[in-house]
Design a protein around this motif. Structure first.
Motif, PDB file in Angstrom:
ATOM      1  N   GLN A 176       0.831  -1.208   0.000  1.00 13.39           N
ATOM      2  CA  GLN A 176       0.000   0.000   0.000  1.00 13.39           C
ATOM      3  C   GLN A 176       0.864   1.257   0.000  1.00 13.39           C
ATOM      4  O   GLN A 176       0.551   2.242  -0.677  1.00 13.39           O
ATOM      5  CB  GLN A 176      -0.929   0.000   1.212  1.00 13.39           C
ATOM      6  N   ALA A 177       1.945   1.230   0.768  1.00 10.51           N
ATOM      7  CA  ALA A 177       2.859   2.374   0.775  1.00 10.51           C
ATOM      8  C   ALA A 177       3.453   2.599  -0.607  1.00 10.51           C
ATOM      9  O   ALA A 177       3.574   3.741  -1.070  1.00 10.51           O
ATOM     10  CB  ALA A 177       3.968   2.147   1.805  1.00 10.51           C
ATOM     11  N   LEU A 178       3.804   1.519  -1.284  1.00  6.86           N
ATOM     12  CA  LEU A 178       4.413   1.627  -2.613  1.00  6.86           C
ATOM     13  C   LEU A 178       3.395   2.028  -3.668  1.00  6.86           C
ATOM     14  O   LEU A 178       3.759   2.644  -4.674  1.00  6.86           O
ATOM     15  CB  LEU A 178       5.091   0.308  -2.983  1.00  6.86           C
ATOM     16  N   ASP A 179       2.139   1.709  -3.449  1.00  8.41           N
ATOM     17  CA  ASP A 179       1.099   2.213  -4.356  1.00  8.41           C
ATOM     18  C   ASP A 179       1.049   3.740  -4.292  1.00  8.41           C
ATOM     19  O   ASP A 179       0.804   4.404  -5.309  1.00  8.41           O
ATOM     20  CB  ASP A 179      -0.269   1.638  -3.974  1.00  8.41           C
ATOM     21  N   LEU A 180       1.279   4.282  -3.106  1.00  7.61           N
ATOM     22  CA  LEU A 180       1.257   5.730  -2.927  1.00  7.61           C
ATOM     23  C   LEU A 180       2.547   6.382  -3.414  1.00  7.61           C
ATOM     24  O   LEU A 180       2.535   7.514  -3.900  1.00  7.61           O
ATOM     25  CB  LEU A 180       1.029   6.065  -1.456  1.00  7.61           C
ATOM     26  N   ASP A 181       3.664   5.677  -3.265  1.00  3.42           N
ATOM     27  CA  ASP A 181       4.955   6.207  -3.699  1.00  3.42           C
ATOM     28  C   ASP A 181       5.855   5.048  -4.132  1.00  3.42           C
ATOM     29  O   ASP A 181       6.501   4.413  -3.301  1.00  3.42           O
ATOM     30  CB  ASP A 181       5.638   6.993  -2.574  1.00  3.42           C
ATOM     31  N   PRO A 182       5.914   4.746  -5.431  1.00  5.12           N
ATOM     32  CA  PRO A 182       6.696   3.611  -5.923  1.00  5.12           C
ATOM     33  C   PRO A 182       8.204   3.733  -5.695  1.00  5.12           C
ATOM     34  O   PRO A 182       8.923   2.743  -5.814  1.00  5.12           O
ATOM     35  CB  PRO A 182       6.374   3.591  -7.427  1.00  5.12           C
TER      36      PRO A 182
END
Length: 331
Positions: free
Chosen positions: A203-209
């Motif tokens: 989820q964090a990487l969805d927001l900032d890859p």
């Protein structure tokens, strides 16, 4: 924005993963209002510290920089290893807003950075950090980032449920903060709920890859679940984004150790040491890989360096035990 010092301290994913001292501290609404702050924060998550510094510099030129600017400046200093100066900026931020839990826990972060940079005894960290942590848990959060900061304080005290409650509240207030999901990972690691840790960092990487710490954390969770090739892929992505991050090379080295590819592991641990000459865990693991290849002299040298750097750390103590075993065997 993130609290990557706390993530590295809290996520002991297999070996020594805790190094740098960082704590992202801006409010989401202020980032939305100021695109410069948003760009600086994104650069920071990608560990492009000089770029982040360039974004923030003009905002410090006035006589009265805002709380958010002071906190972000402190984070940049802390992330790049200038923890002494970072503390000064966190203290300025606290003087500007006595109710800022972020400013208080930022000082804890920077004190952790001082410990790593000087390899001072852990008791010194405890003496300096304990009253700040105690103060933080007594304060009332007023925004998502204060909830995150207080959650970290509870986690450092071992109060997992209270930490999780604060992390959950931060996400309830604002689901656009990548760091909230990554911080919650620390609780799931402690509970050995690695599938949840993987989902949080996704989820964090969805927001900032380009969130380097989220990639490292997700890789660590995959490694814990035995998905070592998937873990290696995450570490390799992190390396492309931040090629000078010693933690990335260390974790890649651990994967190669698990694959019994000891020469490759030594290369990775050597790279970690090149970027962080005080990386005790890298010396310890490099020594173990050397021993596995029959390079007793080289392995012994690495163990000695790990023990010399920090004999009280987990990796330093392990190196000491390995040296004793080698001595028993006549080496």
């Amino acid at each position: 924005m993130a609290m990557r010092f706390f993530l590295r301290v809290l996520l002991v994913a297999g070996c020594v993963v805790c190094t740098a001292s960082q704590a992202y501290v801006l409010y989401a609404q202020d980032i939305n209002l100021d695109p410069v702050l948003a760009k600086a924060s994104k650069a920071l998550r990608a560990e492009r510290y000089e770029e982040a510094e360039k974004f923030i510099a003009p905002l410090l030129n006035g006589d009265s920089p805002s709380l958010f600017v002071l906190l972000l400046k402190a984070e940049i200093l802390d992330a790049s290893g200038t923890s002494d100066t970072a503390i000064q900026y966190y203290e300025r931020a606290e003087a500007l807003d006595k109710a800022s839990i972020q400013a208080v826990m930022g000082q804890v972060s920077a004190i952790g950075g001082q410990k790593r940079n000087s390899l001072s005894p852990g008791i010194e960290y405890e003496i300096k950090a304990a009253p700040l942590i105690k103060r933080a848990i007594s304060m009332a959060p007023s925004n998502s980032y204060d909830y995150l900061a207080r959650g970290v304080a509870f986690k450092l005290l071992g109060e997992l449920e209270k930490a999780l409650e604060d992390f959950n509240k931060a996400i309830e207030l604002d689901r656009s903060i990548p760091d909230a999901f990554t911080l919650r990972t620390a609780v799931f690691f402690k509970k050995q709920e690695f599938d949840k840790a993987i989902a949080e960092n996704a989820q964090a990487l969805d927001l900032d890859p380009t969130f380097v710490q989220a990639l490292i954390n997700r890789g660590a969770a995959h490694r814990k679940m035995g998905n070592i090739d998937v873990a290696l892929a995450d570490y390799s992505k992190a390396m492309k984004i931040s090629p000078s991050n010693p933690e990335v090379y260390f974790n890649r080295g651990v994967i190669y150790q698990k694959k019994a590819m000891y020469a490759q592991a030594i290369d990775e641990f050597s790279s970690a040491i090149r970027f962080d000459p005080k990386y005790v865990g890298a010396y310890m693991n490099c020594g173990a890989s050397q021993i596995s290849l029959g390079n007793i002299s080289a392995g012994k040298k690495d163990f000695e360096q790990a023990f010399r750097l920090d004999p009280l750390s987990e990796a330093g103590q392990m190196a000491g035990r390995n040296l004793s075993r080698l001595k028993e065997r006549g080496y």
